[in-house]
Design a protein around this motif. Structure first.
Motif, PDB file in Angstrom:
ATOM      1  N   ARG A  86       0.832  -1.211   0.000  1.00  0.00           N
ATOM      2  CA  ARG A  86       0.000   0.000   0.000  1.00  0.00           C
ATOM      3  C   ARG A  86       0.863   1.256   0.000  1.00  0.00           C
ATOM      4  N   LEU A  87       1.933   1.186   0.793  1.00  0.00           N
ATOM      5  CA  LEU A  87       2.886   2.296   0.854  1.00  0.00           C
ATOM      6  C   LEU A  87       3.453   2.584  -0.532  1.00  0.00           C
ATOM      7  N   GLN A  88       3.914   1.515  -1.192  1.00  0.00           N
ATOM      8  CA  GLN A  88       4.496   1.697  -2.529  1.00  0.00           C
ATOM      9  C   GLN A  88       3.432   2.212  -3.502  1.00  0.00           C
ATOM     10  N   ALA A  89       2.222   1.665  -3.414  1.00  0.00           N
ATOM     11  CA  ALA A  89       1.138   2.107  -4.312  1.00  0.00           C
ATOM     12  C   ALA A  89       0.833   3.591  -4.091  1.00  0.00           C
ATOM     13  N   ALA A  90       0.759   3.987  -2.831  1.00  0.00           N
ATOM     14  CA  ALA A  90       0.417   5.385  -2.524  1.00  0.00           C
ATOM     15  C   ALA A  90       1.539   6.331  -2.925  1.00  0.00           C
ATOM     16  N   MET A  91       2.778   5.833  -2.892  1.00  0.00           N
ATOM     17  CA  MET A  91       3.904   6.687  -3.278  1.00  0.00           C
ATOM     18  C   MET A  91       3.823   7.078  -4.756  1.00  0.00           C
ATOM     19  N   ARG A  92       3.094   6.289  -5.531  1.00  0.00           N
ATOM     20  CA  ARG A  92       2.930   6.610  -6.959  1.00  0.00           C
ATOM     21  C   ARG A  92       1.953   7.768  -7.173  1.00  0.00           C
ATOM     22  N   LEU A  93       1.241   8.160  -6.122  1.00  0.00           N
ATOM     23  CA  LEU A  93       0.253   9.243  -6.254  1.00  0.00           C
ATOM     24  C   LEU A  93       0.870  10.626  -6.113  1.00  0.00           C
ATOM     25  N   SER A  94       2.169  10.702  -5.854  1.00  0.00           N
ATOM     26  CA  SER A  94       2.738  12.004  -5.479  1.00  0.00           C
ATOM     27  C   SER A  94       2.947  12.921  -6.666  1.00  0.00           C
ATOM     28  N   GLY A  95       2.881  12.385  -7.869  1.00  0.00           N
ATOM     29  CA  GLY A  95       3.106  13.265  -9.012  1.00  0.00           C
ATOM     30  C   GLY A  95       4.557  13.236  -9.458  1.00  0.00           C
ATOM     31  N   GLY A  96       5.487  13.357  -8.506  1.00  0.00           N
ATOM     32  CA  GLY A  96       6.914  13.362  -8.851  1.00  0.00           C
ATOM     33  C   GLY A  96       7.428  11.955  -9.130  1.00  0.00           C
ATOM     34  N   GLU A  97       8.734  11.830  -9.141  1.00  0.00           N
ATOM     35  CA  GLU A  97       9.386  10.534  -9.355  1.00  0.00           C
ATOM     36  C   GLU A  97       9.081   9.627  -8.158  1.00  0.00           C
ATOM     37  N   THR A  98       8.754   8.362  -8.413  1.00  0.00           N
ATOM     38  CA  THR A  98       8.422   7.455  -7.319  1.00  0.00           C
ATOM     39  C   THR A  98       9.662   6.679  -6.866  1.00  0.00           C
ATOM     40  N   ALA A  99       9.969   6.777  -5.580  1.00  0.00           N
ATOM     41  CA  ALA A  99      11.081   6.000  -5.026  1.00  0.00           C
ATOM     42  C   ALA A  99      10.635   4.557  -4.859  1.00  0.00           C
ATOM     43  N   SER A 100      11.610   3.678  -4.763  1.00  0.00           N
ATOM     44  CA  SER A 100      11.298   2.263  -4.699  1.00  0.00           C
ATOM     45  C   SER A 100      11.625   1.714  -3.312  1.00  0.00           C
ATOM     46  N   ILE A 101      10.705   0.923  -2.758  1.00  0.00           N
ATOM     47  CA  ILE A 101      10.938   0.303  -1.446  1.00  0.00           C
ATOM     48  C   ILE A 101      11.608  -1.039  -1.690  1.00  0.00           C
ATOM     49  N   GLU A 102      12.841  -1.155  -1.285  1.00  0.00           N
ATOM     50  CA  GLU A 102      13.603  -2.383  -1.541  1.00  0.00           C
ATOM     51  C   GLU A 102      13.257  -3.455  -0.507  1.00  0.00           C
ATOM     52  N   PRO A 103      13.323  -4.731  -0.912  1.00  0.00           N
ATOM     53  CA  PRO A 103      13.011  -5.819   0.021  1.00  0.00           C
ATOM     54  C   PRO A 103      14.181  -6.130   0.954  1.00  0.00           C
TER      55      PRO A 103
END
Lengths: 239, 239
Positions: A86-103
């Motif tokens: 959900r965190l990663q999905a919501a991070m795509r809503l910011s408009g800017g470049e989306t950072a990636s959550i590494e495992p």
């Protein structure tokens, strides 16, 4: 210092037998609302709760958790999941470049801790309403199957289940280790472990004899050796 | 359904400014006693708490945690550690053959979860006494140094710190995500995330603007992207 909340915390017992009375929708949502107010690392809220109302799913989960009947019978059964999806999905809503959550191990740990802090608030809330709970770590026995049947996307990981309902038993208090082996000052010290843990072993032996009507005569060290000699849960590849 | 405990859980705020009033020895021990009554996987009790009373140690830990001044100033600072060492040590007392606890992801997880359940009970107990707390995940920034200065043996791992004391601030409530993104039924669903998380983004933007007097205008997605674009904590080799 002593108050109703402290009294409640001190009197916690896991409940594995429930009355048929349902947990109301309002109770359930309040329990989850209390969970949500627990501390969460950087306000990440990296967890989800799957409420299992489908009888067939319950049966499957009960079997996967090691045939724990109360998973099937409890009025409510929740699966608490660490959730970075959900965190990663919501991070795509910011408009800017989306950072990636590494495992990474850190991200695995931080989401599991978020989940546990929230679930413990839920446990305390439920108990304050007169309900009883038991955690079900057994859902990690077959976490791949659990992940599949709950349709968990990548980044979501079942940490434990939780049965909730009105208690239909009054288990005797399960003695804990002496506070002085748990609480240290300024550095880790263990010189006192042997004597205090030997005492605890005898406390647990008496407890087991009493609880099983003499059927089981084992101390804590012996039980832990049995546990760790048996087959171990493995999660390795998920990290 | 609503009761004092639920009200307390719902009104939790992390506290980062404390009065000088000490936490009494009795309060501290009662807080840890409440922690010990939390659920623990197979009664393993796989955690330890290091209470930091030494001023020099506090200063070091505050610096290692990212210069969080309240680590140094709080009346109490506890380091909550996952602990498989005591378990392994006590297993040697059984007389028979001693089983070995392997450093698997499962054992790492189960001990971290035990730690978090206990610590959250401690948080609830402290707050019920009128104290405030804040978790300090920052001690994982430099977990090797923390491990060293606290003399943690192999199998003991610092999960987070916790400041405790009488609050000297009243922070405004930090809004959480809508319950309907956290609570799922029977399977994981995410089709509603975009719209609900977009709303949450604006809730957080208003909160940040208000909390910082207009200094910070950012929504949740943006803040999370900033966080995950920065340097990440790594624990990899400890697993």
């Amino acid at each position: 210092m002593m108050n109703k909340t402290v009294e409640q915390l001190l009197s916690h017992q896991s409940i594995r037998k429930f009355q048929n009375t349902p947990v109301t929708e309002e109770q359930l949502r309040m329990i989850v609302a209390c969970a949500q107010k627990a501390s969460t690392s950087s306000n990440m809220q990296a967890y989800s709760v799957i409420r299992i109302t489908d009888a067939e799913l319950r049966k499957q989960l009960a079997a996967l958790a090691g045939n724990q009947g109360y998973v099937e019978q409890a009025p409510e059964f929740l699966v608490w999941c660490a959730d970075l999806y959900r965190l990663q999905a919501a991070m795509r809503l910011s408009g800017g470049e989306t950072a990636s959550i590494e495992p990474t191990a850190e991200n695995f740990l931080v989401s599991a801790v978020d989940t546990a802090l929230a679930s413990q608030n839920a446990a305390v809330a439920a108990e304050s309403m007169g309900l009883g709970i038991v955690y079900i770590g057994g859902i990690r026995n077959h976490f791949r199957e659990v992940t599949e049947i709950l349709q968990l996307p990548a980044g979501v990981f079942p940490v434990f289940g939780m049965c909730i309902g009105v208690p239909d038993q009054e288990p005797s208090p399960h003695p804990r280790q002496p506070i002085d082996v748990v609480l240290h000052e300024n550095r880790y010290t263990s010189g006192h472990y042997s004597s205090l843990m030997a005492q605890y072993n005898e406390t647990i032996r008496s407890y087991m004899i009493e609880r099983t009507g003499g059927q089981r005569n084992a101390n804590w060290s012996e039980m832990m050796n049995v546990k760790f000699r048996g087959p171990q849960r493995m999660l390795g590849e998920t990290l």
